[in-house]
Design a protein around this motif. Structure first.
Motif, PDB file in Angstrom:
ATOM      1  N   MET A 130       0.869  -1.215   0.165  1.00 27.37           N
ATOM      2  CA  MET A 130       0.131  -0.006   0.009  1.00 27.37           C
ATOM      3  C   MET A 130       0.899   1.170  -0.144  1.00 27.37           C
ATOM      4  SD  MET A 130      -3.586  -0.409   1.843  1.00 27.37           S
ATOM      5  CE  MET A 130      -3.387  -0.940   3.422  1.00 27.37           C
ATOM      6  N   PRO A 131       1.806   1.450   0.799  1.00 28.77           N
ATOM      7  CA  PRO A 131       2.728   2.671   0.771  1.00 28.77           C
ATOM      8  C   PRO A 131       3.386   2.723  -0.706  1.00 28.77           C
ATOM      9  CG  PRO A 131       3.346   1.303   2.700  1.00 28.77           C
ATOM     10  CD  PRO A 131       2.364   0.550   2.169  1.00 28.77           C
ATOM     11  N   THR A 144      -2.422 -11.085  -3.866  1.00 29.16           N
ATOM     12  CA  THR A 144      -3.111 -11.741  -2.772  1.00 29.16           C
ATOM     13  C   THR A 144      -3.795 -10.885  -1.857  1.00 29.16           C
ATOM     14  OG1 THR A 144      -1.462 -12.509  -1.725  1.00 29.16           O
ATOM     15  CG2 THR A 144      -2.038 -13.779  -3.306  1.00 29.16           C
ATOM     16  N   MET A 145      -4.390  -9.817  -2.402  1.00 24.19           N
ATOM     17  CA  MET A 145      -4.696  -8.712  -1.205  1.00 24.19           C
ATOM     18  C   MET A 145      -6.261  -8.742  -1.067  1.00 24.19           C
ATOM     19  SD  MET A 145      -3.827  -4.735  -1.226  1.00 24.19           S
ATOM     20  CE  MET A 145      -4.264  -3.710   0.052  1.00 24.19           C
ATOM     21  N   THR A 146      -6.385  -9.042   0.322  1.00 20.93           N
ATOM     22  CA  THR A 146      -7.971  -9.353   0.546  1.00 20.93           C
ATOM     23  C   THR A 146      -8.723  -7.936   0.652  1.00 20.93           C
ATOM     24  OG1 THR A 146      -7.281 -11.294   1.928  1.00 20.93           O
ATOM     25  CG2 THR A 146      -9.535  -9.932   2.542  1.00 20.93           C
ATOM     26  N   LYS A 152     -10.328  -0.232   2.382  1.00 17.57           N
ATOM     27  CA  LYS A 152     -11.048   0.699   1.577  1.00 17.57           C
ATOM     28  C   LYS A 152     -10.958   2.105   2.075  1.00 17.57           C
ATOM     29  CE  LYS A 152     -14.572  -2.716  -0.027  1.00 17.57           C
ATOM     30  NZ  LYS A 152     -16.187  -3.122   0.185  1.00 17.57           N
ATOM     31  N   LYS A 153     -10.606   2.419   3.142  1.00 21.78           N
ATOM     32  CA  LYS A 153     -10.340   3.834   3.490  1.00 21.78           C
ATOM     33  C   LYS A 153      -9.002   4.289   2.915  1.00 21.78           C
ATOM     34  CE  LYS A 153     -12.329   2.819   7.962  1.00 21.78           C
ATOM     35  NZ  LYS A 153     -12.086   2.719   9.432  1.00 21.78           N
ATOM     36  N   GLU A 154      -8.067   3.627   2.430  1.00 18.20           N
ATOM     37  CA  GLU A 154      -6.776   3.914   1.914  1.00 18.20           C
ATOM     38  C   GLU A 154      -6.698   4.025   0.299  1.00 18.20           C
ATOM     39  OE1 GLU A 154      -3.236   3.171   3.844  1.00 18.20           O
ATOM     40  OE2 GLU A 154      -4.108   2.307   5.600  1.00 18.20           O
ATOM     41  N   ILE A 263      -6.119  -0.250  -6.099  1.00 21.46           N
ATOM     42  CA  ILE A 263      -5.753   1.021  -6.986  1.00 21.46           C
ATOM     43  C   ILE A 263      -5.678   2.513  -6.284  1.00 21.46           C
ATOM     44  CG2 ILE A 263      -6.623   2.463  -8.833  1.00 21.46           C
ATOM     45  CD1 ILE A 263      -7.603  -0.525 -10.121  1.00 21.46           C
ATOM     46  N   LYS A 264      -5.078   3.090  -6.378  1.00 19.17           N
ATOM     47  CA  LYS A 264      -4.987   4.454  -5.699  1.00 19.17           C
ATOM     48  C   LYS A 264      -6.364   5.080  -5.654  1.00 19.17           C
ATOM     49  CE  LYS A 264      -1.766   8.341  -5.090  1.00 19.17           C
ATOM     50  NZ  LYS A 264      -0.658   9.076  -5.608  1.00 19.17           N
TER      51      LYS A 264
END
Length: 302
Positions: A130-131, A144-146, A152-154, A263-264
Motif C-alpha cells: 500500500m505505501p 493476494t490482497m484481501t 477501503k479507507k486507503e 488502485i490509488k
C-alpha cells in the motif's frame, strides 16, 4: 587675429560638444531600444516556456488520470509478490516471476495496452504494497490482497478476482488438526501486514503469534521448528505444500478472503477499466485458463 582664432576655437569646441551629445543620445536610444526588444523577446520566450515546457511540447497535465498516464507511457506498472508460489514467485531457473497474479496482470496489460508484454512487475510484500501504491511507485496491486473495509479507507478495489479463506499449515503428523487445537503456548507464524495476523489473534487469542516479513521467511521458520503452525490464505498454503510435501493444510477455512486489485484512491477510470478487463477475461475463457493452470482446478461458480 587672436580674437578670431579664439572664437573659432570656441565654436569648434561647441560643435564637438554638440556632436558628442548627439552621439550619446543615439547610443542611449539604441541601448534603450535594444533593451526593449530584448525585454519583449524575453517575455515571449518566458511565455513560450510556460506554455510548452521550453521544448515545444505540451507538459503533462497534473489533472490527467492514472489511466491516461498509463496509456501515455505505454506501460502498466504492477506490484506483485515474488515469494508466493502459485501467485507470484521468482523462478531461480529463468529469473522470471510466475504465478496466477502475474498472469492476471499481463492479461490486463493486454486489454488496456494491447500487449501482455507492456507490463513492469515490481516486488511488493504485504507490508510494502500500500505505501508503494500511494507514493506512485506502482499503478496497481495484484498480490493476494484481501478486500477489507479498513483497507477501503486507503485504496480503491476492483471487483473480487479470487476467493480464498484462511487456514493452517503444519508438518505432517502434527497434533494440530484445526483451529480448535490452537491453544495457549501454541506458536503461530504469520506475515506482517496481512489480515491473517489480526484474524488469528481474534480466533485464537491465547496463541503466541510470530510475524515475519514475507511468506518464504515464515515457511522457512516453520521448517526450522520456530513455530507449530503457519497461517494465511489456503491458496497460499497450497503453494507451500507444492514446494514441500512434508507439510499439509489442515482444518476448514475460518475466514472469507476475497482478493481484489488495489488502485490509488479516486482513480475511478482505472478501477472501471480493470473491472471491464476482468469481465472480459471471464467471458472469453482466459480467466478459467489461468486459474486452472495455477490452482489445478476450474474456479467454482457462485
Amino acid at each position: 587675429m587672436k580674437t578670431k582664432t579664439w572664437m573659432a576655437a570656441c565654436l569648434m569646441l561647441v560643435l564637438i560638444s554638440v556632436l558628442a551629445l548627439a552621439g550619446c543620445g543615439d547610443q542611449k536610444e539604441s541601448n534603450n531600444g535594444g533593451n526593449g526588444a530584448s525585454g519583449a523577446s524575453g517575455n515571449t520566450s518566458s511565455a513560450g516556456k510556460g506554455n510548452s515546457g521550453g521544448n515545444g511540447e505540451e507538459p503533462p497535465s497534473t489533472n490527467s488520470s492514472m489511466l491516461d498516464q498509463i496509456k501515455s507511457r505505454d506501460k502498466l506498472v504492477v506490484g506483485v509478490k515474488f515469494d508466493t508460489k502459485l501467485f507470484g514467485l521468482k523462478n531461480p531457473m529463468n529469473d522470471e516471476v510466475e504465478g496466477f497474479d502475474v498472469d492476471i496482470a499481463k492479461a490486463l496489460a493486454n486489454i488496456i495496452l494491447g500487449d501482455p508484454a507492456k507490463v513492469e512487475l515490481k516486488e511488493v510484500t504485504s507490508k510494502t504494497r500500500m505505501p508503494m501504491l500511494n507514493n506512485g511507485e506502482i499503478d496497481m496491486i495484484v498480490a493476494t490482497m484481501t478486500i477489507t473495509d479498513e483497507r477501503k479507507k486507503e485504496v480503491d478495489f476492483s471487483d473480487v478476482y479470487f476467493k480464498a479463506g484462511q487456514s493452517l499449515l503444519v508438518k505432517k503428523g502434527s497434533a494440530i488438526k484445526g483451529l480448535d487445537d490452537i491453544t495457549k503456548g501454541t506458536k503461530v507464524l504469520a506475515v506482517k501486514g496481512s489480515t491473517s495476523v489480526d484474524n488469528i489473534k481474534e480466533k485464537a487469542p491465547d496463541a503466541t503469534v510470530l510475524e515475519f516479513e514475507n511468506y518464504q521467511d515464515a515457511f522457512s521458520a516453520l521448517k526450522a521448528g520456530q513455530g507449530d503452525t503457519l497461517t494465511t490464505d489456503n491458496a497460499i498454503l497450497y503453494g507451500m505444500v507444492a514446494q514441500d510435501g512434508n507439510y499439509e493444510v489442515v482444518g476448514d477455512t475460518f475466514t472469507d478472503e476475497p482478493y481484489g486489485i488495489a488502485i490509488k484512491k479516486g482513480e475511478t477510470e482505472l478501477v472501471d477499466a480493470v473491472n471491464e478487463g476482468l469481465k472480459t477475461l471471464k467471458s472469453n475463457g482466459e480467466y478459467d485458463k489461468i486459474y486452472t493452470q495455477w490452482i489445478g482446478e476450474a474456479p467454482k461458480t457462485d
